[in-house]
Design a protein around this motif. Structure first.
Motif, PDB file in Angstrom:
ATOM      1  N   SER A  62      78.262  15.108  20.543  1.00 33.94           N
ATOM      2  CA  SER A  62      77.443  15.099  22.063  1.00 33.94           C
ATOM      3  C   SER A  62      77.385  16.319  22.679  1.00 33.94           C
ATOM      4  O   SER A  62      76.439  16.662  23.405  1.00 33.94           O
ATOM      5  N   PHE A  63      78.298  17.286  22.194  1.00 33.20           N
ATOM      6  CA  PHE A  63      78.239  18.742  22.616  1.00 33.20           C
ATOM      7  C   PHE A  63      77.088  19.381  22.083  1.00 33.20           C
ATOM      8  O   PHE A  63      76.202  20.012  22.738  1.00 33.20           O
ATOM      9  N   LEU A  64      76.705  19.174  20.785  1.00 31.66           N
ATOM     10  CA  LEU A  64      75.390  19.849  20.055  1.00 31.66           C
ATOM     11  C   LEU A  64      74.105  19.097  20.668  1.00 31.66           C
ATOM     12  O   LEU A  64      73.212  19.785  20.937  1.00 31.66           O
ATOM     13  N   GLU A  65      74.283  17.730  21.127  1.00 31.56           N
ATOM     14  CA  GLU A  65      72.941  17.140  21.678  1.00 31.56           C
ATOM     15  C   GLU A  65      72.656  18.050  23.143  1.00 31.56           C
ATOM     16  O   GLU A  65      71.608  18.196  23.431  1.00 31.56           O
ATOM     17  N   LYS A  66      73.821  17.956  23.672  1.00 33.94           N
ATOM     18  CA  LYS A  66      73.604  18.800  25.162  1.00 33.94           C
ATOM     19  C   LYS A  66      73.021  20.207  25.021  1.00 33.94           C
ATOM     20  O   LYS A  66      72.204  20.690  25.660  1.00 33.94           O
ATOM     21  N   GLU A  67      73.803  21.070  24.044  1.00 35.86           N
ATOM     22  CA  GLU A  67      73.329  22.225  23.864  1.00 35.86           C
ATOM     23  C   GLU A  67      71.762  22.495  23.310  1.00 35.86           C
ATOM     24  O   GLU A  67      70.811  23.314  23.695  1.00 35.86           O
ATOM     25  N   LEU A  68      71.203  21.396  22.550  1.00 38.21           N
ATOM     26  CA  LEU A  68      70.117  21.426  21.921  1.00 38.21           C
ATOM     27  C   LEU A  68      68.919  21.119  22.908  1.00 38.21           C
ATOM     28  O   LEU A  68      67.876  21.385  23.248  1.00 38.21           O
ATOM     29  N   TYR A  69      69.408  20.100  23.961  1.00 38.16           N
ATOM     30  CA  TYR A  69      68.554  19.783  25.021  1.00 38.16           C
ATOM     31  C   TYR A  69      68.340  20.725  26.048  1.00 38.16           C
ATOM     32  O   TYR A  69      67.440  21.077  26.293  1.00 38.16           O
ATOM     33  N   ASN A  70      69.520  21.945  26.224  1.00 35.52           N
ATOM     34  CA  ASN A  70      69.430  22.710  27.208  1.00 35.52           C
ATOM     35  C   ASN A  70      68.415  23.923  26.669  1.00 35.52           C
ATOM     36  O   ASN A  70      67.508  24.690  27.224  1.00 35.52           O
ATOM     37  N   LEU A  71      68.609  24.062  25.166  1.00 35.56           N
ATOM     38  CA  LEU A  71      67.868  24.977  24.528  1.00 35.56           C
ATOM     39  C   LEU A  71      66.110  24.617  24.604  1.00 35.56           C
ATOM     40  O   LEU A  71      65.110  25.427  24.835  1.00 35.56           O
ATOM     41  N   LEU A  72      65.740  23.165  24.585  1.00 35.75           N
ATOM     42  CA  LEU A  72      64.625  22.799  24.236  1.00 35.75           C
ATOM     43  C   LEU A  72      63.870  22.625  25.785  1.00 35.75           C
ATOM     44  O   LEU A  72      62.751  22.933  26.010  1.00 35.75           O
ATOM     45  N   PHE A  73      64.769  22.215  26.757  1.00 30.33           N
ATOM     46  CA  PHE A  73      64.048  21.748  28.022  1.00 30.33           C
ATOM     47  C   PHE A  73      64.503  22.460  29.189  1.00 30.33           C
ATOM     48  O   PHE A  73      63.680  22.836  30.085  1.00 30.33           O
ATOM     49  N   PHE A  74      65.584  23.287  29.214  1.00 31.31           N
ATOM     50  CA  PHE A  74      65.862  24.071  30.454  1.00 31.31           C
ATOM     51  C   PHE A  74      65.261  25.415  30.262  1.00 31.31           C
ATOM     52  O   PHE A  74      64.952  26.023  31.250  1.00 31.31           O
TER      53      PHE A  74
END
Length: 360
Positions: free
Chosen positions: A94-106
């Motif tokens: 779950s933590f990795l998903e959030k981090e990857l999402y931030n890197l991709l979309f933020f």
């Protein structure tokens, strides 16, 4: 965001990372400092994403193994142990998903901020419903924008102009350059602008409604949008605008069609076909960039602020009501009652309100 969409995006990033890994070692790339710097920046970002994605996949595999043990192993102590491990691994996932999402979309948010600071833009005005009256309103809007540019200290150049039947313009395209923030201010102008007034040709004094479309694109560099010349169809024709004896004697006007996207650009303001081609390719690059950006935005769940600045040219954004001396921006439901001042280029106040609304 759905997990399948995230995985698809990560697979694309992984593929891009491996492609760039090959490119940054090529001598012709290394020798081009600008391109090398741009690719190296992408490489660094994608390397981090790919590394985290590999870790993410390992943990997913581990969860599958744990699930298999829980289903098939009868050892109670083993099941208790792997249940605890499963809980820890799922938290980590779950933590990795959030981090990857931030890197991709933020990062797209950061890209948008950088885009707003661009010091150049392409502005296109086109007549819509209303015939000759719409062409006249294009001319009025051109005057409004050029006065705004003067107040802002920006310079502009006409790239392409197509005259209306009686007066005004059917279409006009401008290249604007200035300090940082040219695109960040002008992007709010994209959309349908509606005018309500009594046309000069109206004998009975009736108010008519006409409309024009405005499109604003960030001006992009060739390293940001790579156009394959084999994808472009080039046509030449004789200029129809000003130019004295030169007009209709040489085919200096250029029409470019980008075959994959079917985007077409014309330029006829220069006497040289080569210069017209350069200007047309610049506009084409900006349109392709905007086209790809709009496709990307449709795939991402957008925030409310996107209603202000998506640049959707099919949306009615503003009405100019001459009898009531009123300008209404429909995106923020704001009306002002100084139409003369507004049409003389005093539009920054409205743009500032739109900027504030976008940040909410």
């Amino acid at each position: 965001m759905k997990k399948t969409s995230l995985i698809q995006k990560l697979e694309v990033s992984k593929k891009e990372f491996h492609e760039i890994s090959q490119l940054v070692t090529q001598p012709y790339i290394i020798s081009d400092k600008k391109q090398y710097k741009t690719l190296l920046k992408k490489y660094t970002k994608l390397e981090k994403i790919t590394s985290l994605y590999e870790e993410y996949n390992k943990k997913l595999s581990f969860v599958k193994e744990i699930n298999s043990i829980l289903e098939n192993d009868s050892d109670i102590e083993m099941k208790e142990f792997v249940t605890i491990e499963r809980h820890k691994t799922l938290e980590s996932l779950s933590f990795l998903e959030k981090e990857l999402y931030n890197l991709l979309f933020f990062s797209k948010e950061e890209e948008s901020i950088k885009e707003d600071h661009r010091n150049s833009a392409i502005l296109e005005l086109r007549s819509g419903t209303g015939g000759d009256e719409a062409c006249l309103f294009v001319e009025d809007m051109l005057r409004m924008y050029t006065m705004y540019f003067k107040k802002s200290g920006w310079k502009y150049q006409i790239i392409h102009a197509q005259k209306g039947g009686i007066k005004g313009y059917k279409e006009i395209i401008l290249d604007i350059n200035g300090e940082k923030g040219v695109y960040g201010n002008l992007k709010f102008e994209s959309g349908v602008h509606r005018v309500q007034r009594i046309p000069k040709t109206e004998s009975q004094g009736r108010v008519h409604t006409s409309a024009i479309t405005v499109a604003v694109f960030p001006k992009v560099k060739d390293i940001e949008v790579n156009i394959n010349l084999s994808d472009i169809k080039k046509d030449t024709f004789r200029s129809s605008g000003s130019g004295g004896q030169h007009v209709n004697k040489t085919e200096s006007a250029v029409r470019l069609t980008h075959i994959p996207s079917k985007i077409t650009v014309e330029c006829q303001e220069e006497r040289s076909q080569h210069k017209n081609f350069e200007k047309a390719i610049s506009v084409l690059r900006s349109r392709i960039y905007q086209h790809e950006k709009e496709k990307r935005l449709k795939k991402i769940s957008m925030k409310r602020k996107s209603l202000v600045s998506t640049g959707d040219r099919s949306v009615k954004i503003r009405t100019y009501n001459y009898p009531k001396n009123r300008i209404t921006d429909h995106r923020i439901h704001k009306s002002t009652y100084d139409l003369v001042g507004f049409m003389n280029g005093n539009i920054q106040g409205m743009i500032d309100l739109l900027k504030s609304f976008e940040k909410k």
